[in-house]
Scaffold this active site. Structure first.
Site, mmCIF file in Angstrom:
data_model
loop_
_atom_site.group_PDB
_atom_site.id
_atom_site.type_symbol
_atom_site.label_atom_id
_atom_site.label_comp_id
_atom_site.label_asym_id
_atom_site.label_seq_id
_atom_site.Cartn_x
_atom_site.Cartn_y
_atom_site.Cartn_z
ATOM 1 N N ARG A 159 0.859 -1.178 0.000
ATOM 2 C CA ARG A 159 0.000 0.000 0.000
ATOM 3 C C ARG A 159 0.897 1.231 0.000
ATOM 4 O O ARG A 159 2.027 1.203 0.495
ATOM 5 C CB ARG A 159 -0.899 0.032 1.238
ATOM 6 C CG ARG A 159 -1.783 -1.206 1.423
ATOM 7 C CD ARG A 159 -2.545 -1.109 2.737
ATOM 8 N NE ARG A 159 -3.447 -2.235 2.960
ATOM 9 C CZ ARG A 159 -3.139 -3.324 3.653
ATOM 10 N NH1 ARG A 159 -1.924 -3.435 4.201
ATOM 11 N NH2 ARG A 159 -4.019 -4.300 3.814
ATOM 12 N N LYS A 166 -1.730 -2.356 8.049
ATOM 13 C CA LYS A 166 -2.947 -1.913 8.734
ATOM 14 C C LYS A 166 -3.117 -2.648 10.057
ATOM 15 O O LYS A 166 -2.795 -3.824 10.174
ATOM 16 C CB LYS A 166 -4.168 -2.180 7.845
ATOM 17 C CG LYS A 166 -4.396 -1.148 6.761
ATOM 18 C CD LYS A 166 -5.710 -1.402 6.055
ATOM 19 C CE LYS A 166 -6.021 -0.318 5.029
ATOM 20 N NZ LYS A 166 -7.333 -0.555 4.370
ATOM 21 N N HIS A 221 -3.056 1.898 -5.728
ATOM 22 C CA HIS A 221 -3.616 0.612 -5.310
ATOM 23 C C HIS A 221 -3.726 -0.360 -6.481
ATOM 24 O O HIS A 221 -3.767 -1.578 -6.271
ATOM 25 C CB HIS A 221 -4.983 0.808 -4.663
ATOM 26 C CG HIS A 221 -5.431 -0.365 -3.845
ATOM 27 N ND1 HIS A 221 -4.998 -0.580 -2.554
ATOM 28 C CD2 HIS A 221 -6.252 -1.413 -4.147
ATOM 29 C CE1 HIS A 221 -5.536 -1.698 -2.095
ATOM 30 N NE2 HIS A 221 -6.292 -2.220 -3.040
ATOM 31 N N ARG A 281 -0.856 -2.735 -6.403
ATOM 32 C CA ARG A 281 -1.102 -3.802 -5.422
ATOM 33 C C ARG A 281 -2.123 -4.793 -5.985
ATOM 34 O O ARG A 281 -1.974 -6.008 -5.836
ATOM 35 C CB ARG A 281 -1.612 -3.180 -4.122
ATOM 36 C CG ARG A 281 -2.008 -4.165 -3.019
ATOM 37 C CD ARG A 281 -2.344 -3.374 -1.760
ATOM 38 N NE ARG A 281 -3.072 -4.129 -0.755
ATOM 39 C CZ ARG A 281 -2.500 -4.863 0.201
ATOM 40 N NH1 ARG A 281 -1.190 -4.980 0.251
ATOM 41 N NH2 ARG A 281 -3.235 -5.499 1.100
ATOM 42 N N HIS A 309 -3.846 -9.466 4.652
ATOM 43 C CA HIS A 309 -5.282 -9.440 4.934
ATOM 44 C C HIS A 309 -5.613 -10.356 6.106
ATOM 45 O O HIS A 309 -5.069 -11.461 6.214
ATOM 46 C CB HIS A 309 -6.083 -9.908 3.713
ATOM 47 C CG HIS A 309 -6.107 -8.923 2.590
ATOM 48 N ND1 HIS A 309 -6.377 -9.265 1.285
ATOM 49 C CD2 HIS A 309 -5.891 -7.575 2.586
ATOM 50 C CE1 HIS A 309 -6.324 -8.190 0.525
ATOM 51 N NE2 HIS A 309 -6.035 -7.160 1.286
ATOM 52 N N TYR A 353 -9.791 -9.904 -5.419
ATOM 53 C CA TYR A 353 -8.766 -9.804 -6.457
ATOM 54 C C TYR A 353 -8.741 -11.034 -7.371
ATOM 55 O O TYR A 353 -7.925 -11.083 -8.294
ATOM 56 C CB TYR A 353 -7.387 -9.627 -5.813
ATOM 57 C CG TYR A 353 -7.246 -8.383 -4.990
ATOM 58 C CD1 TYR A 353 -7.259 -7.122 -5.587
ATOM 59 C CD2 TYR A 353 -7.079 -8.442 -3.608
ATOM 60 C CE1 TYR A 353 -7.123 -5.970 -4.839
ATOM 61 C CE2 TYR A 353 -6.941 -7.291 -2.848
ATOM 62 C CZ TYR A 353 -6.958 -6.064 -3.469
ATOM 63 O OH TYR A 353 -6.828 -4.917 -2.715
#
Length: 310
Positions: A161, A185, A256, A259, A282, A291
């Site tokens: 990211r 994150k 993004h 990614r 994730h 994705y």
């Protein structure tokens, strides 16, 4: 709903600010602040409201339902409605923790459903030819070109990211093992392997930048002077990519999307969504599954087999 913003004084500490300050990244804070401003504009019936100084502790279940209906009436997507209500719940939880909101009201607020429906994800995966053109656009013999090539090689080659890539420092890299340690994150740490070419591009940039402490990716003045004391921002990455995709002559793309290209390519080639989930950092495999474009390719092949008279 104007009465909500005109009732008694706000609590001692603004729960909206408490909530925003609890978020991990500046990007998240900016994003959620914009969501809360949407709510503030609904509550005050002022489409230009810029203040979050509202009596959030006075909101009740019926107000939150009305906010949701207003968002839907404005044509907001299901994902936008869900995220906006999540921001509001964060504020009300902060008010609860501050002693200004009861547990009963918080429970009622959390019982407001975000609604149904979905939209196709925005953005796109770049083709191999577009990636090649983007990288070629960086090979202009300038310090900025060397930096941008290293920057894109990590965003595409490691699925980073933009908020992650601007935080990278020398200690995050293990060049001998060709690995990169990332704080993503939710303050979650992961380690990912790097393509050999990405390591080479980063090494070339470090020869220009030097090994001084600080952010790996820093600003470069128009004179060509490298400002090691001024790290790139996430917004700066956006503008750098915009400049390079225009030079490359390819369609518009976002940070993004690099990614996204990393994820879709790995899923397509390896077929292991759980492996890609770990590489992307994730928590939920459903996020990674967005994705996965293999079904789209199968549907296209199926439609191509459909006979149609000309």
């Amino acid at each position: 709903m104007k009465d909500v913003s005109e009732t008694i004084e706000s609590p001692k500490l603004n729960p909206a600010l408490l909530y925003l300050n609890s978020l991990d990244s500046s990007h998240s804070r900016c994003n959620m602040r914009s969501r809360l401003l949407q709510i503030a504009r609904i509550l005050t019936d002022n489409p230009e409201a810029e203040s979050l100084d509202l009596p959030w502790h006075m909101l009740r279940h019926q107000h939150i339902e009305a906010i949701k209906r207003k968002l839907v009436d404005q044509g907001k997507s299901p994902a936008t409605v869900k995220l906006t209500l999540a921001a509001l719940r964060g504020v009300l939880k902060a008010a609860f923790n501050n002693g200004d909101y009861s547990s009963e009201e918080l429970l009622r607020a959390n019982n407001v459903k975000s609604g149904r429906g979905s939209r196709l994800p925005r953005g796109r995966a770049l083709s191999a030819q577009e990636i090649a053109a983007l990288f070629a656009a960086c090979r202009d013999g300038t310090p900025a070109g060397v930096r941008d090539l290293a920057l894109f090689s990590l965003m595409y080659g490691a699925g980073l990211r933009r908020e992650e890539v601007v935080k990278l420092q020398g200690e995050n890299f293990n060049f001998n093992q060709r690995t990169l340690r990332i704080i993503g994150k939710g303050d979650k740490e992961r380690e990912v392997p790097l393509p050999e070419a990405a390591v080479d591009h980063v090494s070339n940039w470090l020869k220009v930048r030097g090994n001084d402490e600080g952010a790996i990716f820093c600003r470069i003045l128009r004179s060509g002077v490298v400002r090691r004391d001024m790290g790139l921002t996430a917004q700066g990455v956006y503008h750098i990519l915009e400049k390079r995709y225009l030079l490359a002559g390819i369609e518009k793309c976002s940070p993004h999307d690099l990614r996204r290209t990393y994820a879709t390519t790995l899923i397509d080639k390896k077929g292991d969504i759980n492996l890609v989930r770990k590489l992307l950092g994730h928590s939920n495999i459903e996020t990674t599954s967005k994705y996965d474009k293999r079904d789209e390719k199968e549907m296209r092949r199926a439609v191509e087999d459909l006979w149609m008279p000309v």
